[in-house]
Scaffold this motif. Sequence first.
Motif, PDB file in Angstrom:
ATOM      1  N   ARG A  77       0.850  -1.186   0.000  1.00 11.57           N
ATOM      2  CA  ARG A  77       0.000   0.000   0.000  1.00 11.57           C
ATOM      3  C   ARG A  77       0.887   1.239   0.000  1.00 11.57           C
ATOM      4  O   ARG A  77       1.877   1.277   0.713  1.00 11.57           O
ATOM      5  CB  ARG A  77      -0.901   0.003   1.231  1.00 11.57           C
ATOM      6  N   VAL A  78       0.496   2.239  -0.796  1.00 14.49           N
ATOM      7  CA  VAL A  78       1.259   3.486  -0.876  1.00 14.49           C
ATOM      8  C   VAL A  78       0.319   4.639  -0.552  1.00 14.49           C
ATOM      9  O   VAL A  78      -0.738   4.778  -1.159  1.00 14.49           O
ATOM     10  CB  VAL A  78       1.880   3.666  -2.289  1.00 14.49           C
ATOM     11  N   TRP A  79       0.724   5.444   0.429  1.00  9.87           N
ATOM     12  CA  TRP A  79      -0.042   6.620   0.829  1.00  9.87           C
ATOM     13  C   TRP A  79       0.713   7.883   0.478  1.00  9.87           C
ATOM     14  O   TRP A  79       1.937   7.901   0.425  1.00  9.87           O
ATOM     15  CB  TRP A  79      -0.247   6.637   2.349  1.00  9.87           C
ATOM     16  N   THR A  80      -0.038   8.959   0.298  1.00 14.65           N
ATOM     17  CA  THR A  80       0.509  10.301   0.216  1.00 14.65           C
ATOM     18  C   THR A  80       0.035  11.011   1.484  1.00 14.65           C
ATOM     19  O   THR A  80      -1.106  11.479   1.540  1.00 14.65           O
ATOM     20  CB  THR A  80       0.013  11.032  -1.048  1.00 14.65           C
ATOM     21  N   PRO A  81       0.874  11.056   2.527  1.00 11.33           N
ATOM     22  CA  PRO A  81       0.426  11.587   3.815  1.00 11.33           C
ATOM     23  C   PRO A  81      -0.069  13.025   3.779  1.00 11.33           C
ATOM     24  O   PRO A  81      -0.873  13.407   4.609  1.00 11.33           O
ATOM     25  CB  PRO A  81       1.667  11.461   4.703  1.00 11.33           C
ATOM     26  N   GLU A  82       0.401  13.831   2.828  1.00 12.03           N
ATOM     27  CA  GLU A  82      -0.077  15.210   2.737  1.00 12.03           C
ATOM     28  C   GLU A  82      -1.564  15.242   2.402  1.00 12.03           C
ATOM     29  O   GLU A  82      -2.265  16.172   2.763  1.00 12.03           O
ATOM     30  CB  GLU A  82       0.714  15.973   1.681  1.00 12.03           C
ATOM     31  N   THR A  83      -2.035  14.217   1.701  1.00 13.16           N
ATOM     32  CA  THR A  83      -3.437  14.150   1.311  1.00 13.16           C
ATOM     33  C   THR A  83      -4.269  13.446   2.378  1.00 13.16           C
ATOM     34  O   THR A  83      -5.188  14.020   2.937  1.00 13.16           O
ATOM     35  CB  THR A  83      -3.583  13.403  -0.032  1.00 13.16           C
ATOM     36  N   SER A  84      -3.936  12.176   2.634  1.00 10.53           N
ATOM     37  CA  SER A  84      -4.689  11.400   3.606  1.00 10.53           C
ATOM     38  C   SER A  84      -3.927  10.128   3.959  1.00 10.53           C
ATOM     39  O   SER A  84      -3.220   9.570   3.119  1.00 10.53           O
ATOM     40  CB  SER A  84      -6.056  11.026   3.034  1.00 10.53           C
ATOM     41  N   MET A  85      -4.110   9.690   5.193  1.00 10.51           N
ATOM     42  CA  MET A  85      -3.520   8.424   5.625  1.00 10.51           C
ATOM     43  C   MET A  85      -4.610   7.394   5.915  1.00 10.51           C
ATOM     44  O   MET A  85      -4.374   6.408   6.571  1.00 10.51           O
ATOM     45  CB  MET A  85      -2.663   8.634   6.874  1.00 10.51           C
ATOM     46  N   GLU A  86      -5.799   7.624   5.430  1.00 12.14           N
ATOM     47  CA  GLU A  86      -6.874   6.670   5.641  1.00 12.14           C
ATOM     48  C   GLU A  86      -6.629   5.420   4.802  1.00 12.14           C
ATOM     49  O   GLU A  86      -6.016   5.470   3.742  1.00 12.14           O
ATOM     50  CB  GLU A  86      -8.211   7.284   5.267  1.00 12.14           C
ATOM     51  N   TYR A  87      -7.145   4.315   5.290  1.00  8.14           N
ATOM     52  CA  TYR A  87      -6.944   3.028   4.630  1.00  8.14           C
ATOM     53  C   TYR A  87      -7.429   3.059   3.179  1.00  8.14           C
ATOM     54  O   TYR A  87      -6.761   2.590   2.281  1.00  8.14           O
ATOM     55  CB  TYR A  87      -7.674   1.934   5.420  1.00  8.14           C
ATOM     56  N   ARG A  88      -8.584   3.639   2.953  1.00  6.96           N
ATOM     57  CA  ARG A  88      -9.148   3.655   1.596  1.00  6.96           C
ATOM     58  C   ARG A  88      -8.439   4.645   0.666  1.00  6.96           C
ATOM     59  O   ARG A  88      -8.645   4.634  -0.530  1.00  6.96           O
ATOM     60  CB  ARG A  88     -10.638   3.922   1.659  1.00  6.96           C
ATOM     61  N   ALA A  89      -7.602   5.534   1.230  1.00  3.50           N
ATOM     62  CA  ALA A  89      -6.873   6.498   0.403  1.00  3.50           C
ATOM     63  C   ALA A  89      -5.584   5.915  -0.168  1.00  3.50           C
ATOM     64  O   ALA A  89      -4.956   6.528  -1.018  1.00  3.50           O
ATOM     65  CB  ALA A  89      -6.549   7.745   1.207  1.00  3.50           C
ATOM     66  N   ARG A 120       9.793 -16.028   0.676  1.00  2.14           N
ATOM     67  CA  ARG A 120       9.131 -17.309   0.451  1.00  2.14           C
ATOM     68  C   ARG A 120       8.914 -17.635  -1.017  1.00  2.14           C
ATOM     69  O   ARG A 120       9.107 -18.759  -1.432  1.00  2.14           O
ATOM     70  CB  ARG A 120       7.808 -17.349   1.193  1.00  2.14           C
ATOM     71  N   ASP A 121       8.479 -16.652  -1.803  1.00  6.83           N
ATOM     72  CA  ASP A 121       8.288 -16.955  -3.220  1.00  6.83           C
ATOM     73  C   ASP A 121       9.512 -16.596  -4.068  1.00  6.83           C
ATOM     74  O   ASP A 121       9.494 -16.746  -5.277  1.00  6.83           O
ATOM     75  CB  ASP A 121       7.023 -16.300  -3.776  1.00  6.83           C
ATOM     76  N   ARG A 122      10.580 -16.096  -3.403  1.00  2.35           N
ATOM     77  CA  ARG A 122      11.865 -15.793  -4.055  1.00  2.35           C
ATOM     78  C   ARG A 122      11.719 -14.829  -5.224  1.00  2.35           C
ATOM     79  O   ARG A 122      12.297 -15.028  -6.290  1.00  2.35           O
ATOM     80  CB  ARG A 122      12.544 -17.075  -4.521  1.00  2.35           C
ATOM     81  N   ARG A 123      10.957 -13.781  -5.025  1.00  5.72           N
ATOM     82  CA  ARG A 123      10.738 -12.804  -6.083  1.00  5.72           C
ATOM     83  C   ARG A 123      11.096 -11.409  -5.618  1.00  5.72           C
ATOM     84  O   ARG A 123      10.910 -11.047  -4.459  1.00  5.72           O
ATOM     85  CB  ARG A 123       9.279 -12.783  -6.520  1.00  5.72           C
ATOM     86  N   ILE A 124      11.588 -10.630  -6.562  1.00  9.92           N
ATOM     87  CA  ILE A 124      11.738  -9.190  -6.386  1.00  9.92           C
ATOM     88  C   ILE A 124      10.874  -8.562  -7.473  1.00  9.92           C
ATOM     89  O   ILE A 124      11.049  -8.870  -8.656  1.00  9.92           O
ATOM     90  CB  ILE A 124      13.205  -8.745  -6.535  1.00  9.92           C
ATOM     91  N   VAL A 125       9.946  -7.730  -7.075  1.00 11.41           N
ATOM     92  CA  VAL A 125       9.026  -7.107  -8.027  1.00 11.41           C
ATOM     93  C   VAL A 125       9.293  -5.614  -8.050  1.00 11.41           C
ATOM     94  O   VAL A 125       9.342  -4.968  -7.001  1.00 11.41           O
ATOM     95  CB  VAL A 125       7.556  -7.382  -7.645  1.00 11.41           C
ATOM     96  N   PHE A 126       9.486  -5.062  -9.241  1.00 10.26           N
ATOM     97  CA  PHE A 126       9.739  -3.636  -9.429  1.00 10.26           C
ATOM     98  C   PHE A 126       8.438  -2.971  -9.856  1.00 10.26           C
ATOM     99  O   PHE A 126       7.791  -3.414 -10.802  1.00 10.26           O
ATOM    100  CB  PHE A 126      10.835  -3.426 -10.484  1.00 10.26           C
ATOM    101  N   TRP A 127       8.064  -1.914  -9.144  1.00 10.65           N
ATOM    102  CA  TRP A 127       6.791  -1.226  -9.367  1.00 10.65           C
ATOM    103  C   TRP A 127       7.035   0.220  -9.779  1.00 10.65           C
ATOM    104  O   TRP A 127       8.012   0.827  -9.391  1.00 10.65           O
ATOM    105  CB  TRP A 127       5.969  -1.205  -8.080  1.00 10.65           C
ATOM    106  N   ASP A 128       6.098   0.745 -10.546  1.00 15.76           N
ATOM    107  CA  ASP A 128       6.056   2.165 -10.884  1.00 15.76           C
ATOM    108  C   ASP A 128       4.795   2.717 -10.237  1.00 15.76           C
ATOM    109  O   ASP A 128       3.691   2.288 -10.571  1.00 15.76           O
ATOM    110  CB  ASP A 128       6.029   2.346 -12.396  1.00 15.76           C
ATOM    111  N   ALA A 129       4.934   3.629  -9.279  1.00  8.76           N
ATOM    112  CA  ALA A 129       3.788   4.135  -8.529  1.00  8.76           C
ATOM    113  C   ALA A 129       2.832   4.952  -9.400  1.00  8.76           C
ATOM    114  O   ALA A 129       1.691   5.173  -9.010  1.00  8.76           O
ATOM    115  CB  ALA A 129       4.257   4.971  -7.345  1.00  8.76           C
TER     116      ALA A 129
END
Length: 141
Positions: A77-89, A120-129
Motif C-alpha cells: 500500500r502506498v499513501w501520500t500523507p499530505e493528502t490522507s492516511m486513511e486506509y481507503r486512500a 518465500r516466493d523468491r521474487r523481487i518485483v519492481f513497481w512504478d507508482a
Amino acid sequence: MSTLPPAISNEDDIQAPQRPPSPPFHVTFAARGLHAQNFPAHKPRDLRIPSAQAMTHVAWSCDGKRLAAAGIDKVTRVWTPETSMEYRAATHFSGGHSDDVDHVSWNPTHPELFCTSSQRDRRIVFWDARRKDTDTFQSSR
C-alpha cells in the motif's frame, strides 16, 4: 591568387562542455539536489489500519512525499500523507507476489519507483507508482 584561411590546429579546437560527475550515493540529500521534508514539524500520530494481516515493513520515498507499507497479505500500500492516511486512500499494488511480502524499498533517486521482495516466493518485483506495471525477477534456485 586566392587567399585560403589558415588551417585550424588541434590546439585551437573548442572542447565540448562536460557534465560534472554525479555525486556519490553516500553524500547528503542536499548535495544530490533532494530536499527531505521537515519531519519534526509534523505532529506524530498513532495510526492503526484495520487489517486482519500484519504489515511487516514501511519505507518513505526519496522525496519524503509517499509512504509504502508491505505486509503478509501479499499487498503493498502506498499513501501520500499530505493528502490522507486513511486506509481507503492508499493505492494498492498486488499480483506480483504469491506469498508474504517481506520488504519494500524506494529507488534512491526516483520518487515513483519502488520494489518489493519476498523470501518465500523468491521474487523481487519492481513497481512504478504512477501505474500498476510490474517487472518481476525470480530466483531460479
